[in-house]
Design an enzyme around this catalytic site. Sequence first.
Site, PDB file in Angstrom:
ATOM      1  CB  VAL A 151       7.065   7.529  14.418  1.00 36.96           C
ATOM      2  CG1 VAL A 151       6.283   7.849  15.687  1.00 36.96           C
ATOM      3  CG2 VAL A 151       8.265   6.662  14.728  1.00 36.96           C
ATOM      4  CE  LYS A 208       3.243   2.528  13.937  1.00 32.26           C
ATOM      5  NZ  LYS A 208       1.774   2.497  13.848  1.00 32.26           N
ATOM      6  CB  ALA A 242      -0.920  -0.007   1.214  1.00 39.13           C
ATOM      7  CD  GLU A 267      -2.225  -6.446   8.618  1.00 37.79           C
ATOM      8  OE1 GLU A 267      -1.705  -7.521   8.284  1.00 37.79           O
ATOM      9  OE2 GLU A 267      -1.615  -5.383   8.709  1.00 37.79           O
ATOM     10  N   GLY A 279     -11.619  -3.983   7.365  1.00 35.58           N
ATOM     11  CA  GLY A 279     -10.246  -3.801   6.901  1.00 35.58           C
ATOM     12  C   GLY A 279      -9.398  -2.990   7.859  1.00 35.58           C
TER      13      GLY A 279
END
Lengths: 318, 184
Positions: free
Chosen positions: A134, A206, A11, A191, A188
Site C-alpha cells: 500500500v 490497496k 522492478a 503501461e 512510462g
Amino acid sequence: VSRIAVVGAGAVGAAVARMAGDRGHEVVGLADSTGAVVDADGIDAEATLERKRETGSAGDRAVGALLEADYDVLVEATPTTLGDAEPGFGHTKRALERDRDVVLANKGPVAERYGELQALAEASAGRLLFGATVGGAIPVLSTVREFGVGDVDAVRGVLNGTTNFVLSRMAAEGLGYDHVLAEAQDLGVAEADPSFDVEGTDAALKFVILANVLADGDREFSLSDAAVEGITELPGSALELAGEDGRTVRLIGEATRESVEVAPRLVPENGPLSVSGTRNIVQIETRTAGRLHVSGRGAGGEETAAAVLADVDRLDPR
Amino acid sequence: VSEGSGRGTAHEEEVESYTVRLELADRPGELLSALAPIADMGGNLLSIYHERGNLTPRGRIPVEVDLECPPGRFEDVVDALREAGVNVIRAGHEAYGERATVLLVGHLVDTDLSDTLSRIESCTAASVLDFSLSAPEGTDEVSSARVRLAVADGRTDRAIDRVREVAEEKDLRVVTPLVSGGEP
C-alpha cells in the site's frame, strides 16, 4: 542480518536484491517465473540480473528449489494477480508452513485471500508483513498500525500515480483523456495496457488491503466487495467545469471497517487530496488526533523495495 | 458553455417546501391514511423517505415526508395530521443551508437535461441553484454538466444518492463530491 530469498525479479524484486546488501542483509536466492539462482553463501545480485537481461532467466534451478532453501525471510514480489492470487499465495503459504517470515510486495494475496493468509500466519512461527503493498515508500500501513487500528475510522486518498498523472495533466493543460494517456505511456507512467490502473483496480486492491487491516478480522474484504469506478474516457469538459468552480477531479479511494470505494470524486483544487503528477497521498482519519496526511511516491521499483526492506528490518531489529 | 439557473416552482399561489417527520405503526395501510390529510388540506406531496430497517426504540417506523404548500396552510396540515392520530415528531421549513456540486457526464441533451434536473429536485430536499453545460463536441456527443445544489441541512448524502439514482437510470456518469475530507 537476515538471509533473504527473493521471488519475483521485476522492478521491485530486482531492486530488493540490489539494495539488500547495503542494508546489511544477505540475498541467498533470486527467482523469476522461469528459474532461480540459489546460493547459501549469498548470490551476486548484479551478475544474476545481468544474466537475466541476457538470457531472459534468473537461473537454472527450479523456483521450488529456492522455496525449499535455507533462508530467514521470503520476499514475495511476483506480479499481482486477482482471484486465487497465484503464484504469490502459494509461495507465501509454503514459507509460512516452513515457519519462515514473509514480506509481501505482491498485493494479490492480501487483497484477495486475507483470511486464509492470516490463518496461515497464526499457525506459523513465521511472521507476515506487507507494508509495501500500500503506497510504496509512503508509510501508510505502519502509520495506521502505530496509531492503533481501533483508533482509525477511515483511510482515504490517492493511491494510483498513473490516474493522478492523467487527471492532473488534463486539468492543468486542458487536454483530452486519450491524448494525456498516450503521453503517460510514452513517459512510462502508464503501461501499454493501462486498464489495471485507469479502471481503478490497482487503487481498489490497496484500499481493500486497508479495509482488511481496519476490520481486524471482524470482516474480510476482497476486490469483489469494493465499489470501483475508474477514470476511463472522462472528458476534458468535465475537468474544465470543475476547474471553473475551484474544484478538480481525482481518483479517490476510501476504506473503512464496513466498506471500500474507489471513484473519481470532486475535490477542492487547493485541498489536501489534490496532489499533482504521479504523487500519492493518504488521509488517515484518527479519533485521537484528527486527520493525518502522508504523501510521497507511491510506486516505483526502488521506492517499493525500500518499503520491503523496512519490513525486513522490522522482523530483524538490530 | 451555456448557463442556466434553478427553476422556481410556478404555481398560482406562492408555495414553499416543508418537511414533516412522522412515526408510524408497522401496519398495512398506515402510511396511506397518514398521508391523506396532506392532500385534503391542499398540500402537495413531494417525496416520502423511509430509512429501511430503521425502527424507533418503541418499534415504530420513522418516515420523512417532503411537501409543499402555501406558507399559511402549513400549520393546518400539521394539525390535520395530528387530528388523524398521526404521531408528528417534528415539522418545519427546511433550511437549505448545505451546498453540493456534482458533475454529470454523458448524453445529457439526448436524455433530457431539464428532466434530469427536475427529477433530482423532485425526490429530495434539494434544489438546483445553477448548472453549466459544456458540449465541445456538439450536443450529439458526450457532454458534461456541473450542477450546484442547495440541500436541506443534514441531507447532502441523501441528495447525492438521488443524483446517483437518476444518473443510473439515464446511463449518465456522475462525479460526486468528496464530502468528508476534501476541504482544505
